[in-house]
Motif scaffolding. Structure first.
Motif, PDB file in Angstrom:
ATOM      1  N   LEU A   1      -7.456  -6.058   5.279  1.00  0.00           N
ATOM      2  CA  LEU A   1      -6.591  -5.260   4.414  1.00  0.00           C
ATOM      3  C   LEU A   1      -5.154  -5.719   4.639  1.00  0.00           C
ATOM      4  O   LEU A   1      -4.446  -5.187   5.505  1.00  0.00           O
ATOM      5  CB  LEU A   1      -6.748  -3.770   4.718  1.00  0.00           C
ATOM      6  CG  LEU A   1      -8.130  -3.166   4.463  1.00  0.00           C
ATOM      7  CD1 LEU A   1      -8.139  -1.707   4.870  1.00  0.00           C
ATOM      8  CD2 LEU A   1      -8.524  -3.320   3.002  1.00  0.00           C
TER       9      LEU A   1
ATOM     10  N   VAL B   1     -10.924  -7.596  -0.016  1.00  0.00           N
ATOM     11  CA  VAL B   1     -10.170  -7.233  -1.222  1.00  0.00           C
ATOM     12  C   VAL B   1     -10.522  -8.166  -2.376  1.00  0.00           C
ATOM     13  O   VAL B   1     -10.762  -7.732  -3.513  1.00  0.00           O
ATOM     14  CB  VAL B   1      -8.656  -7.264  -0.932  1.00  0.00           C
ATOM     15  CG1 VAL B   1      -7.857  -7.100  -2.217  1.00  0.00           C
ATOM     16  CG2 VAL B   1      -8.283  -6.169   0.060  1.00  0.00           C
TER      17      VAL B   1
ATOM     18  N   TRP C   1       0.834  -1.195   0.000  1.00  0.00           N
ATOM     19  CA  TRP C   1       0.000   0.000   0.000  1.00  0.00           C
ATOM     20  C   TRP C   1       0.872   1.249   0.000  1.00  0.00           C
ATOM     21  O   TRP C   1       1.960   1.259   0.570  1.00  0.00           O
ATOM     22  CB  TRP C   1      -0.922   0.022   1.220  1.00  0.00           C
ATOM     23  CG  TRP C   1      -1.899  -1.113   1.252  1.00  0.00           C
ATOM     24  CD1 TRP C   1      -1.668  -2.385   1.662  1.00  0.00           C
ATOM     25  CD2 TRP C   1      -3.260  -1.064   0.842  1.00  0.00           C
ATOM     26  NE1 TRP C   1      -2.798  -3.146   1.537  1.00  0.00           N
ATOM     27  CE2 TRP C   1      -3.800  -2.363   1.046  1.00  0.00           C
ATOM     28  CE3 TRP C   1      -4.089  -0.058   0.341  1.00  0.00           C
ATOM     29  CZ2 TRP C   1      -5.117  -2.669   0.746  1.00  0.00           C
ATOM     30  CZ3 TRP C   1      -5.408  -0.369   0.049  1.00  0.00           C
ATOM     31  CH2 TRP C   1      -5.912  -1.659   0.253  1.00  0.00           C
TER      32      TRP C   1
ATOM     33  N   LEU D   1     -13.314   0.670   1.773  1.00  0.00           N
ATOM     34  CA  LEU D   1     -12.535   0.169   0.642  1.00  0.00           C
ATOM     35  C   LEU D   1     -13.368   0.313  -0.618  1.00  0.00           C
ATOM     36  O   LEU D   1     -14.573   0.043  -0.599  1.00  0.00           O
ATOM     37  CB  LEU D   1     -12.152  -1.293   0.861  1.00  0.00           C
ATOM     38  CG  LEU D   1     -11.276  -1.954  -0.196  1.00  0.00           C
ATOM     39  CD1 LEU D   1      -9.861  -1.347  -0.180  1.00  0.00           C
ATOM     40  CD2 LEU D   1     -11.199  -3.465   0.032  1.00  0.00           C
TER      41      LEU D   1
ATOM     42  N   CYS E   1      -1.858  -3.340   5.012  1.00  0.00           N
ATOM     43  CA  CYS E   1      -2.230  -1.924   5.104  1.00  0.00           C
ATOM     44  C   CYS E   1      -2.222  -1.485   6.562  1.00  0.00           C
ATOM     45  O   CYS E   1      -2.886  -2.104   7.408  1.00  0.00           O
ATOM     46  CB  CYS E   1      -3.608  -1.695   4.487  1.00  0.00           C
ATOM     47  SG  CYS E   1      -4.128   0.032   4.480  1.00  0.00           S
TER      48      CYS E   1
ATOM     49  N   GLU F   1      -3.631   3.534  -1.346  1.00  0.00           N
ATOM     50  CA  GLU F   1      -4.051   2.820  -2.541  1.00  0.00           C
ATOM     51  C   GLU F   1      -3.102   1.667  -2.821  1.00  0.00           C
ATOM     52  O   GLU F   1      -1.955   1.635  -2.346  1.00  0.00           O
ATOM     53  CB  GLU F   1      -4.086   3.757  -3.746  1.00  0.00           C
ATOM     54  CG  GLU F   1      -2.731   4.320  -4.131  1.00  0.00           C
ATOM     55  CD  GLU F   1      -2.791   5.204  -5.365  1.00  0.00           C
ATOM     56  OE1 GLU F   1      -3.879   5.333  -5.939  1.00  0.00           O
ATOM     57  OE2 GLU F   1      -1.733   5.744  -5.762  1.00  0.00           O
TER      58      GLU F   1
ATOM     59  N   ALA G   1      -8.264   2.641   0.004  1.00  0.00           N
ATOM     60  CA  ALA G   1      -8.736   2.485   1.382  1.00  0.00           C
ATOM     61  C   ALA G   1      -8.656   3.834   2.086  1.00  0.00           C
ATOM     62  O   ALA G   1      -7.638   4.531   1.990  1.00  0.00           O
ATOM     63  CB  ALA G   1      -7.907   1.449   2.127  1.00  0.00           C
TER      64      ALA G   1
ATOM     65  N   LEU H   1      -7.305  -0.343  -5.945  1.00  0.00           N
ATOM     66  CA  LEU H   1      -8.108  -0.294  -4.725  1.00  0.00           C
ATOM     67  C   LEU H   1      -7.706   0.909  -3.890  1.00  0.00           C
ATOM     68  O   LEU H   1      -6.514   1.248  -3.809  1.00  0.00           O
ATOM     69  CB  LEU H   1      -7.926  -1.576  -3.908  1.00  0.00           C
ATOM     70  CG  LEU H   1      -8.349  -2.883  -4.587  1.00  0.00           C
ATOM     71  CD1 LEU H   1      -7.766  -4.066  -3.846  1.00  0.00           C
ATOM     72  CD2 LEU H   1      -9.863  -2.979  -4.640  1.00  0.00           C
TER      73      LEU H   1
END
Length: 514
Positions: free
Chosen positions: A342, A320, A76, A387, A345, A365, A375, A373
């Motif tokens: 996540l 996800v 991330w 998300l 993350c 991201e 968040a 994606l």
């Protein structure tokens, strides 16, 4: 012990031929049973063994298939740019002329469904007592349903009070006698009991009693034109009786009952539903994402692909892998998500974020399997993480909040993804609240009657919501302001700001201005 590919191929080869031999033996036993030949104990053992071998073959085939590995770790980074929001490629059909509200109900609960209810109820009455047939007709079944709906509006503690001398309700008592109504209720049926598969056998259905009704209503809901914004959530049918399908959800207002997963739009119009009866299998053509992901894919199977629909759901469903699978089908999604889903993350801890000013947010991201994606963690009264595959924190907006310490209203920054989620997520809750206003609370000893009455209530609310949607599409209406006319029209004079009739029979518009 490690087995290479040749060893696995040899094992599967032997199992396959053993299964083929036993399948021939099983078919022979089935033919002999149809001819009246009773199989021996040894032959029965062979038939059971064939089922075991069949399960082994299925396990071996699934073992050889490449498994789906859930996301374990992602890289991330801070959000660098905001991608363009995809536009919806579909549209709702123009309503044209608005039909009567009862016509919307008849489109959902068609004549074929009621005729099947009549047939199965008469059949069940004969199965119970051949000497006392029910002989209910189509008109009587409609009257029975109409009385049930009126009982939900005109609530009384007991159904017999509608026919009692002191509490008599004329529109109910004059339509049907109490004994006749109770007889129809007693034998109300939707499936032939002789065709039910016993428990423990392949094909056993826990909802067999109401499966034809659920299937027919589901097909009717599936054909309703869909809006752009959709949401998935669970619904509870209040029930505290004895049933293996009863669930306990402590966070719901009604904690005990049957659980349904519903696909709605923001206005509460339902397009698909599925009852919870146990483990939720993977959807054909998609990997196994667990119960929470599989049910979303199952409900979304009727959504047109690559039309840029937007789907919203809460943190029980969101992951996800689910958002990646939906994005591959052309369905963009937003959902609240749990931190442990996540992978890789990390956001600022809640204790540290609480020391910042209210409305603080962080945005990160990543890209997984070709899908971007985003968040976002936002701290209002408490932290929440969302998300999405299309929404981001910008452009931000402001909302008013009450500050307990300062004893005043303050302005709080709100990310765009929060605004989208709040505007579109409440469809199922809205549907629940509308059903609860006039819920049919008829007591019964049969566990499936509560499901039947709930689906009828849901159909009535669905019909009303479709009627309202068409009215908004055609335009507002009002009463004619010409003296002596009481017509309801949609023609309005933009200069005088009054509604006036303008038809071949009534010319109030011309007479009003002359």
């Amino acid at each position: 012990m490690h087995l290479d590919e040749l060893d696995l191929l040899f094992i599967n080869y032997n199992i396959y031929w053993t299964y083929c031999i036993l399948s021939v033996k099983t078919n022979t036993l089935q033919f002999e049973a149809e001819e009246g030949i009773v199989p021996t104990t040894e032959e029965r053992g062979t038939e059971r063994l064939s089922i075991v071998i069949e399960n082994i073959v299925c396990e071996c085939v699934s073992a050889l298939c490449p498994p789906f590995h859930k996301t374990k770790n992602l890289k991330w980074r801070k959000k660098r740019s905001t991608a363009a929001v995809p536009e919806w490629k579909g549209s709702l059909p123009h309503a044209g002329n608005v039909k009567e509200p009862i016509e919307y109900f008849r489109c959902l609960l068609s004549r074929n469904i009621i005729e099947e209810m009549v047939f199965q109820s008469n059949l069940y009455a004969i199965q119970c007592d051949p000497t006392m047939p029910l002989n209910v007709t189509f008109e009587e079944m409609e009257q029975f349903l109409g009385i049930c709906f009126h009982m939900s509006v005109h609530g009384l503690p007991h159904t017999r009070m509608f026919w009692s001398t002191k509490t008599r309700v004329d529109c109910v008592a004059d339509t049907m006698s109490m004994k006749r109504w109770e007889a129809i209720k007693r034998f109300l049926h939707f499936a032939n009991n002789d065709e039910q598969v016993p428990a423990g056998h392949p094909g056993y259905d826990k909802l067999f009693k109401v499966r034809p009704l659920l299937t027919a209503l589901q097909e009717s809901f599936n054909h309703i034109p869909m809006d752009e914004h959709l949401c998935v959530d669970e619904q509870i049918i209040p029930f505290k009786g004895k049933s293996q399908l009863k669930q306990y959800i402590p966070m719901k207002p009604k904690r005990w009952g049957y659980k349904i997963f519903v696909l709605c739009d923001g206005n509460g119009i339902a397009y698909n539903f599925d009852f919870y009866t146990g483990p939720i299998a993977a959807v054909e053509g998609f990997p196994d994402l667990g119960a929470s992901g599989n049910i979303v894919l199952k409900l979304a199977s009727i959504v047109p692909m690559y039309m840029s629909h937007r789907m919203f759901y809460d943190n029980w469903f969101c992951s996800v892998d689910l958002q990646v699978q939906l994005e591959k089908a052309g369905i963009h999604s937003v959902g609240t998500v749990r931190q442990n889903r996540l992978a890789g993350c990390t956001f600022t801890e809640d204790k540290v974020m609480k020391t910042y000013r209210r409305g603080t947010y962080e945005e990160k991201e990543t890209t997984h399997d070709g899908t971007a994606l985003t968040a976002v963690k936002w701290f209002d009264n408490r932290p929440v993480i969302l998300l999405s595959t299309f929404a981001a924190a910008t452009p931000t907006s402001t909302v008013k909040r009450w500050d307990k310490k300062k004893k005043e209203v303050i302005t709080v920054t709100r990310p765009n993804i929060i605004q989208l989620y709040n505007e579109s997520m409440g469809g199922v809750d809205l549907l629940d609240s509308l059903i609860a206003l006039y819920r049919t609370k008829i007591r019964s000893k049969k566990w499936y009657h509560r499901i039947v009455f709930h689906m009828m209530d849901m159909t009535v609310v669905e019909s009303w919501l479709l009627y309202r949607r068409d009215c908004k599409d055609v335009g507002p209406k009002g009463r004619c302001k010409y003296p002596g006319c009481k017509g309801i029209v949609r023609v309005k004079c933009t200069k005088c700001e009054v509604y006036l009739c303008l038809t071949s029979e009534k010319k109030c518009f011309v007479n009003f201005h002359s």
